[in-house]
Design an enzyme around this catalytic site. Structure first.
Site, PDB file in Angstrom:
ATOM      1  N   LYS A   1       0.689  -0.982  -0.018  1.00  4.83           N
ATOM      2  CA  LYS A   1      -0.189   0.247  -0.280  1.00  4.83           C
ATOM      3  C   LYS A   1       0.766   1.117   0.044  1.00  4.83           C
ATOM      4  CE  LYS A   1      -3.333   2.726   3.156  1.00  4.83           C
ATOM      5  NZ  LYS A   1      -4.341   2.573   3.958  1.00  4.83           N
TER       6      LYS A   1
ATOM      7  N   ASP B   1      -2.079  10.392   4.233  1.00  5.16           N
ATOM      8  CA  ASP B   1      -3.905   9.965   4.096  1.00  5.16           C
ATOM      9  C   ASP B   1      -4.616  10.933   4.926  1.00  5.16           C
ATOM     10  OD1 ASP B   1      -6.293   8.406   5.046  1.00  5.16           O
ATOM     11  OD2 ASP B   1      -5.825   6.879   5.362  1.00  5.16           O
TER      12      ASP B   1
ATOM     13  N   LYS C   1      -9.837  12.660   8.268  1.00  8.34           N
ATOM     14  CA  LYS C   1      -9.496  12.037   9.863  1.00  8.34           C
ATOM     15  C   LYS C   1      -9.700  13.246  10.714  1.00  8.34           C
ATOM     16  CE  LYS C   1      -6.280   8.729   8.482  1.00  8.34           C
ATOM     17  NZ  LYS C   1      -7.272   6.937   8.958  1.00  8.34           N
TER      18      LYS C   1
ATOM     19  N   ASP D   1       1.464   5.511   6.036  1.00  4.20           N
ATOM     20  CA  ASP D   1       0.402   4.940   5.219  1.00  4.20           C
ATOM     21  C   ASP D   1       1.295   4.525   3.816  1.00  4.20           C
ATOM     22  OD1 ASP D   1      -1.911   4.116   6.045  1.00  4.20           O
ATOM     23  OD2 ASP D   1      -2.603   5.841   4.652  1.00  4.20           O
TER      24      ASP D   1
ATOM     25  N   ASP E   1     -12.015   6.976   3.903  1.00  2.97           N
ATOM     26  CA  ASP E   1     -10.995   7.035   4.879  1.00  2.97           C
ATOM     27  C   ASP E   1     -10.627   6.032   5.108  1.00  2.97           C
ATOM     28  OD1 ASP E   1      -8.886   7.472   6.474  1.00  2.97           O
ATOM     29  OD2 ASP E   1      -9.640   7.662   8.145  1.00  2.97           O
TER      30      ASP E   1
ATOM     31  N   GLU F   1      -9.114   3.935   2.139  1.00  2.00           N
ATOM     32  CA  GLU F   1      -9.008   4.064   0.588  1.00  2.00           C
ATOM     33  C   GLU F   1      -7.793   3.035   0.055  1.00  2.00           C
ATOM     34  OE1 GLU F   1      -7.814   5.619   3.082  1.00  2.00           O
ATOM     35  OE2 GLU F   1      -5.383   5.327   3.095  1.00  2.00           O
TER      36      GLU F   1
ATOM     37  N   ARG G   1      -7.669  -0.292   0.721  1.00  2.00           N
ATOM     38  CA  ARG G   1      -8.002  -1.125  -0.175  1.00  2.00           C
ATOM     39  C   ARG G   1      -8.756  -1.001  -1.706  1.00  2.00           C
ATOM     40  NH1 ARG G   1     -12.322  -1.886   4.363  1.00  2.00           N
ATOM     41  NH2 ARG G   1     -10.730  -1.128   5.371  1.00  2.00           N
TER      42      ARG G   1
END
Ligand code: BES
Ligand code: ZN
Ligand code: ZN
Length: 510
Positions: free
Chosen positions: A279, A284, A291, A301, A360, A362, A364
């Site tokens: 990933k 993020d 967030k 991230d 959020d 994101e 996946r």
């Protein structure tokens, strides 16, 4: 770090810090009247004590230093040895000894050396087998711990800030075949150069590291090794590849996405081919579902992507005999005016439609397209590494990586490799009960369910939708790729490079 072997007694070695190992007493600890530690029963350390007139033994008799794993006590040598200081380092109780103990002791020694501004240390390496470990294994573990502990994220530090690490040299007093010992050091060096590269990339802030510069880091690495090639897809090429889910994630950001494809060619033919997917969300923010907590940590991230790139450095250095390909979907998750909305229904490379419930979730989405692309290459095993869910910490805490997947054997191999590496992992079940909450909407699947606390499992269920008949494992490194406080050989807050050491042992064991 420079490494030297010598037969000279410790007191005669021209370094600044000497190490003596202390063993803790077995059994229940009586806190009122603890039993004192004792000096390791090897001639080298005992000789040092003698030269110092029994000073080491006396120092441990006062019972404030108990020889617990990684515990240290610094003493002055008052001119009785060439080195100015001696550090007593605890090994803990013999029953609990493992190679991880050695890594942790090495970490403590490095931290003490740097605190004392020493540039060199010397210790005795027992050439004999010890509690089921070989000298070469212990030496490798020692340097793994030492090199990890000596890393600092200091590229942005002004001169007057915290001092830079000083330790440059280790001298080991030992006997026997130094060729095998030198090789063990080189293996540790190969592993940790990958680990520390991953840590550096992860620690870089998002204004320095974005999908484009991450791609550049992968290209630079490929230039260093003839065995590694790399291509980075541009946004236009990503569209040609129909990676709509990755594109959706990047919509709200000014910096365009990228897709990195790395290949490692071993010298010989390899029947096995491993695919690694990482990933690569370089920041993020959560997107429109912005967030509200710890956003500043979300530069990490892309820890999965960093692990892939770092592991390629290790592959290049160690010349491992297995073919490996790496796939990184890289994007920034931002709430700009073009951002994808909660309730959007998007396409994906695999042809499945996805309803966005939470912008959020994101990682996946980016991974869905990358996993589908990786499946096209028909790998023997497919492993993805992702800082996917905060729930990972609720399941197994900050030091254990949850592993989920569709192949028991692969998971078993990863768990074993993790144990050997000092990167513990645990399998979580992919129970289909949690799938219901993902498939009850208007699209083929939702990117986040409702009503389940099992976010780590739900994340894996989503990813599994994009795996075809490939043997696959997913490692949720949301917490293990980042040390929120210093621990053991992770001397400072920041990236850990997890699970590169696991991958190394996994590949070596194939
Ligand atoms: N990058 C985060 C996961 C994360 C959280 C990593 C904390 C490291 C520390 C991920 O993209 C995310 O936000 N996940 C959500 C998923 C949820 C919206 C289904 C989460 O875990 O809360
Ligand atoms: Zn997120
Ligand atoms: Zn994320």
């Amino acid at each position: 770090m420079e490494i030297q072997f010598t037969k000279e007694p410790l007191d005669q070695i021209g370094v600044e810090l000497l190490v003596a190992v202390c063993v803790a007493q077995e059994g229940e600890k009586n806190l009122e009247k603890p039993k004192p530690a004792f000096l390791r029963r090897v001639a080298a350390d005992q000789h040092l004590d003698k030269v110092l007139g029994g000073y080491l033994t006396r120092a441990i008799q006062d019972q404030t230093f108990l020889g617990n794993e990684g515990e240290t006590l610094v003493l002055h040598s008052f001119g009785k040895t060439k080195a100015k200081h001696i550090v007593l380092v605890g090994m803990g109780a013999p029953k609990k000894f493992s190679l991880e103990t050695t890594r942790r002791m090495a970490g403590s020694i490095v931290q003490v050396a740097n605190r004392l501004k020493s540039n060199s240390v010397a210790a005795f390496l027992n050439p004999a087998p010890f509690l089921g470990t070989k000298a070469t294994e212990r030496l490798q573990a020692l340097f793994e711990g030492a090199l990890i502990a000596n890393y600092q994220f200091d590229s942005f530090r002004g001169k007057n800030k915290k001092p830079k690490n000083t330790l440059k040299k280790w001298v080991l007093q030992t006997t026997g075949n130094t060729n095998a010992l030198k090789e063990a050091c080189q293996v540790a060096e190969g592993i940790v150069s990958g680990v520390n590269l991953a840590r550096e990339l992860t620690n870089l802030p998002p204004n320095k590291l974005n999908p484009t510069t991450l791609g550049k880091a992968a290209l630079d690495l490929a230039k260093k090794y003839r065995s590694i090639s790399c291509k980075v897809l541009t946004p236009q090429q990503i569209r040609v590849e129909r990676m709509w889910a990755l594109l959706a994630v990047s919509q709200g950001a000014k910096t365009p996405p990228s897709f990195i494809h790395l290949k490692y060619h071993p010298g010989k033919n390899s029947k096995t081919k491993i695919a690694l997917v990482g990933k690569g969300i370089t920041f993020d923010s959560g997107g429109l579902n912005i967030k509200t907590k710890k956003m500043e940590e979300m530069k990490m991230d892309m820890g999965g992507a960093a692990a892939v790139i770092g592991f390629f450095e290790t592959l290049g250095k160690l010349k491992l005999g297995v073919a490996v390909e790496g796939f990184i979907p890289a994007a920034e998750n931002m709430p700009g005016s073009g951002a994808y909305h909660p309730s959007d229904i998007i396409d994906s490379r695999a042809g499945k439609t996805i309803e966005i419930i939470n912008t959020d979730a994101e990682g996946r989405l980016a991974l869905a397209d990358a996993l589908d692309y990786a499946c096209d290459t028909k790998p023997t095993y497919l492993i993805d590494m992702a800082t996917l869910t905060g729930g990972a910490a609720y399941a197994v805490g900050e030091v254990v990586t949850p592993i989920l997947g569709n192949d028991k054997k692969l998971i078993e191999k990863l768990l074993k490799a993790g144990e050997k590496a000092g990167e513990p992992a645990w399998e979580l079940p992919i129970v289909q009960e949690y799938k219901r909450g993902l498939v009850d909407g208007p699209a083929d699947i939702k990117n986040s369910g409702s009503g389940s606390n099992a976010s780590t499992i739900t994340g894996a269920i989503f990813l599994e939708e994009f795996i075809r008949d490939t043997k696959w494992a997913h490692m949720d490194i949301a917490y293990t790729s980042w040390a929120a406080k210093p621990r053991y050989y992770f001397s400072e807050v920041g990236a850990t490079g997890n699970p590169i050491r696991t991958l190394t042992y996994f590949i070596q064991g194939l």
